[in-house]
Structures are given as structure tokens and as C-alpha cells.
Design a protein around this motif. Structure first.
Motif, PDB file in Angstrom:
ATOM      1  N   ALA A 175      34.478  96.005 -84.320  1.00 32.07           N
ATOM      2  CA  ALA A 175      34.076  94.629 -84.626  1.00 32.07           C
ATOM      3  C   ALA A 175      32.567  94.466 -84.691  1.00 32.07           C
ATOM      4  O   ALA A 175      32.069  93.352 -84.687  1.00 32.07           O
ATOM      5  N   GLY A 176      31.842  95.576 -84.749  1.00 36.48           N
ATOM      6  CA  GLY A 176      30.376  95.520 -84.733  1.00 36.48           C
ATOM      7  C   GLY A 176      29.818  94.629 -85.823  1.00 36.48           C
ATOM      8  O   GLY A 176      28.857  93.889 -85.603  1.00 36.48           O
ATOM      9  N   ASP A 177      30.447  94.683 -86.998  1.00 37.95           N
ATOM     10  CA  ASP A 177      29.933  93.875 -88.110  1.00 37.95           C
ATOM     11  C   ASP A 177      30.173  92.384 -87.884  1.00 37.95           C
ATOM     12  O   ASP A 177      29.495  91.553 -88.461  1.00 37.95           O
ATOM     13  N   LYS A 178      31.140  92.052 -87.001  1.00 37.54           N
ATOM     14  CA  LYS A 178      31.440  90.630 -86.773  1.00 37.54           C
ATOM     15  C   LYS A 178      30.605  90.031 -85.655  1.00 37.54           C
ATOM     16  O   LYS A 178      30.321  88.836 -85.664  1.00 37.54           O
ATOM     17  N   ILE A 179      30.233  90.873 -84.664  1.00 41.64           N
ATOM     18  CA  ILE A 179      29.503  90.305 -83.528  1.00 41.64           C
ATOM     19  C   ILE A 179      28.008  90.185 -83.786  1.00 41.64           C
ATOM     20  O   ILE A 179      27.292  89.609 -83.009  1.00 41.64           O
ATOM     21  N   THR A 180      27.522  90.718 -84.876  1.00 37.52           N
ATOM     22  CA  THR A 180      26.097  90.573 -85.151  1.00 37.52           C
ATOM     23  C   THR A 180      25.919  89.570 -86.273  1.00 37.52           C
ATOM     24  O   THR A 180      26.655  89.568 -87.245  1.00 37.52           O
ATOM     25  N   LEU A 181      24.918  88.725 -86.106  1.00 33.91           N
ATOM     26  CA  LEU A 181      24.613  87.772 -87.160  1.00 33.91           C
ATOM     27  C   LEU A 181      24.075  88.516 -88.374  1.00 33.91           C
ATOM     28  O   LEU A 181      24.206  88.077 -89.506  1.00 33.91           O
TER      29      LEU A 181
ATOM     30  N   LEU B  62      27.367 106.057 -83.313  1.00 33.02           N
ATOM     31  CA  LEU B  62      26.994 104.655 -83.527  1.00 33.02           C
ATOM     32  C   LEU B  62      25.650 104.490 -84.210  1.00 33.02           C
ATOM     33  O   LEU B  62      25.364 103.435 -84.768  1.00 33.02           O
ATOM     34  N   GLY B  63      24.799 105.525 -84.141  1.00 36.42           N
ATOM     35  CA  GLY B  63      23.426 105.348 -84.622  1.00 36.42           C
ATOM     36  C   GLY B  63      22.635 104.573 -83.580  1.00 36.42           C
ATOM     37  O   GLY B  63      23.209 104.041 -82.621  1.00 36.42           O
ATOM     38  N   TRP B  64      21.312 104.490 -83.758  1.00 38.70           N
ATOM     39  CA  TRP B  64      20.521 103.853 -82.695  1.00 38.70           C
ATOM     40  C   TRP B  64      20.764 102.358 -82.613  1.00 38.70           C
ATOM     41  O   TRP B  64      20.738 101.774 -81.537  1.00 38.70           O
ATOM     42  N   GLN B  65      21.084 101.712 -83.755  1.00 33.62           N
ATOM     43  CA  GLN B  65      21.324 100.267 -83.690  1.00 33.62           C
ATOM     44  C   GLN B  65      22.631  99.992 -82.962  1.00 33.62           C
ATOM     45  O   GLN B  65      22.710  99.142 -82.079  1.00 33.62           O
TER      46      GLN B  65
ATOM     47  N   THR C  25      31.927 100.762 -76.856  1.00 31.26           N
ATOM     48  CA  THR C  25      31.954 101.549 -78.098  1.00 31.26           C
ATOM     49  C   THR C  25      33.123 101.119 -78.991  1.00 31.26           C
ATOM     50  O   THR C  25      32.965 100.965 -80.201  1.00 31.26           O
ATOM     51  N   PHE C  26      34.302 100.912 -78.387  1.00 25.96           N
ATOM     52  CA  PHE C  26      35.453 100.431 -79.173  1.00 25.96           C
ATOM     53  C   PHE C  26      35.093  99.141 -79.897  1.00 25.96           C
ATOM     54  O   PHE C  26      35.396  98.963 -81.076  1.00 25.96           O
ATOM     55  N   ILE C  27      34.446  98.219 -79.165  1.00 26.71           N
ATOM     56  CA  ILE C  27      34.124  96.912 -79.749  1.00 26.71           C
ATOM     57  C   ILE C  27      33.122  97.065 -80.895  1.00 26.71           C
ATOM     58  O   ILE C  27      33.297  96.480 -81.964  1.00 26.71           O
ATOM     59  N   VAL C  28      32.087  97.892 -80.665  1.00 27.55           N
ATOM     60  CA  VAL C  28      31.067  98.061 -81.711  1.00 27.55           C
ATOM     61  C   VAL C  28      31.690  98.692 -82.963  1.00 27.55           C
ATOM     62  O   VAL C  28      31.437  98.257 -84.084  1.00 27.55           O
TER      63      VAL C  28
END
Ligand SMILES: [Zn+2]
Length: 264
Positions: A246-252, A195-198, A240-243
Motif C-alpha cells: 500500500a506504499g503508493d496509497k499512504i504517501t501523498l 524497498l529502495g531508500w525512499q 515492509t508488508f504495508i509499504v
């Protein structure tokens, strides 16, 4: 490559993950011997071991002794198939080697996580033999996948480990009971290599949030008592599955927060 081929491939891998979930806690080899019926110990013939199909044909019973086979096997196979298709839809799969490696890295991550979550649910234990190879795979892949950075994977490892170590120490100090074990710390660190630190920070927030909601529900509904341990690994896996998916969608902030999962 169509998503139905990916789905069938996911079912086959899911069938293998069932073997891992069953055997790793018992320290049995995941390769030999062939699968046996847990009741009558009779070896399962290949045509009775076809994912989903055999289960439905045999109506969830052993051909030899007629004992009921847990629907869990079927559910894990379907879950693996569905997650593989979701990874395929998200990241695509073209003939170029970067795309193939990317897809392989996501489905290997998912496969490890399914095994880890299910073993944690069954035994409340996260085995080194699952989290150590996961961390090594994440570091290794960061060297060979175009666009990934080994330093980012390492930073993810340290961040995931540090956050969950802090939570573990905090819950031990405040609640005077082990809310989170070292297994959770190692698992969070291992997911950080992908995932990287972010990404691992988002995963931490999500998993603590999901953990609070779901354990709150289990306590309030009386399904669990105050002192009953609730395994935390499945929440790290869910986060982890969500990030990843859909990680790009849940972050502004958008996709750039997850450089490890950027398509080029
Ligand atoms: Zn049997």
C-alpha cells in the motif's frame, strides 16, 4: 492465472515456511528429514501433510498419538496464501518475464519476512542465515528485474541499516537497555534492498509507530512488564508488508516514491 491457484501455491509455500520456522533456530536441515510429529516423532505421511486440508481432516491432531497440533501451522499457511494473493492482486502476473520476476521477487520477500518475524517472536533472535540471503536476493534481483536499479537497492540497504543503527544506539543511550539488536539493523538493511531508500524510510516510520502503539498497549494492559523485551523484528516485517502492498496509497506523493515497485 487466477487468484485461487496463487492461494493454493501460497498454502504449499506456507507449509514449507512452517518447517523453516521450526528448524532454523535448531540448525536442522530444512530439506531432510521429512516432517515428524513433535510428540511421538512418527514421520508424517504425505497425505497427512497437505496444507490446511489435512489439519482439518485430522481435526488438528496427530494420526498416530492423537496429540494436539498447534493451530499456528494452519495460521501460517493461511497467512502465506493471503499475502501471496494480495501480492498477485497488487502486481499482477502476466506471461512477460518482467512481470513474473516481479511477482517472484515480492513473494520471496514475503516468505523470508514471515519466517524472520515468527522466529523472532519464538526466540527473540534474527538469524544471519535468514537476513543475509534476503539482502543478497534483493541486490541480485535489482540487476535482473527491468526497471529496478542496483544503486537504489544498495542505497536502500545503507539507509535501512543506518536508520536502525541510530535507533539502536539512541535506545541504548537513553533507556540503558538494548531496545533494538543488531538483528533488527541487519533486517532493516535487507528490506532496503527491495524497498529502495525512499521505501525503507517509510518502513522505518511505520514500524517505529506500530512498535510504539503495540508495546504501549501491551504495557498498559499488563500483558508485558516494563523490562520485558519485545522483539522488534515483527514490526519491521509489518511495516515492509504495508509499504510493498500500500506504499503508493499512504504517501501523498504517490507511486513515484517507490520506483522499485513501479509497474511498467
Ligand atoms: Zn504424534
Amino acid at each position: 492465472m487466477s487468484s485461487s491457484i496463487v492461494f493454493v501455491f501460497g498454502l504449499l509455500i506456507g507449509s514449507f515456511l512452517n518447517v523453516c520456522i521450526h528448524r532454523i533456530p535448531k540448525s536442522i536441515s530444512i530439506v531432510f528429514p521429512n516432517s515428524h510429529c513433535p510428540k511421538c516423532k512418527k514421520e508424517i505421511i504425505w497425505y497427512d501433510n497437505i496444507p490446511v486440508f489435512s489439519y482439518l481432516m485430522l481435526r488438528g491432531r496427530c494420526r498416530n498419538c492423537n496429540s494436539v497440533i498447534s493451530p499456528r501451522y494452519l495460521i501460517i499457511e493461511l497467512l502465506t496464501g493471503i499475502l501471496f494473493v494480495m501480492a498477485f492482486n497488487k502486481f499482477g502476473l502476466t506471461r512477460d518475464s518482467g512481470s513474473i520476476l516481479m511477482f517472484l521477487s515480492v513473494i520471496s520477500l514475503f516468505s523470508f519476512l514471515i519466517v524472520i518475524a515468527l522466529i523472532d517472536l519464538n526466540t527473540r533472535y534474527i538469524f544471519d542465515v535468514t537476513v543475509v540471503p534476503l539482502a543478497l536476493a534483493g541486490i541480485f534481483l535489482s540487476f535482473i528485474i527491468p526497471g529496478r536499479q542496483p544503486l537504489l537497492a544498495l542505497a536502500g540497504y545503507l539507509t535501512g541499516g543506518a536508520v536502525f543503527l541510530a535507533v539502536a544506539v539512541f535506545s541504548l543511550a537513553v533507556y540503558r537497555q538494548e531496545g533494538m539488536g543488531m538483528g533488527d539493523v541487519k533486517l532493516a538493511a535487507a528490506t532496503g534492498t527491495f524497498l529502495g531508500w525512499q521505501g525503507v524510510l517509510y518502513m522505518s516510520l511505520l514500524s517505529v509507530f506500530l512498535g510504539a502503539i503495540i508495546s504501549g498497549y501491551l504495557l498498559l494492559s499488563g500483558k508485558k512488564k516494563r523490562m520485558d523485551p519485545i522483539p522488534f523484528g515483527p514490526f519491521i516485517v509489518l511495516g515492509t508488508f504495508i509499504v510493498v502492498l500500500a506504499g503508493d496509497k499512504i504517501t501523498l506523493a504517490g507511486n513515484y516514491l517507490f520506483p522499485i515497485f513501479l509497474k511498467d
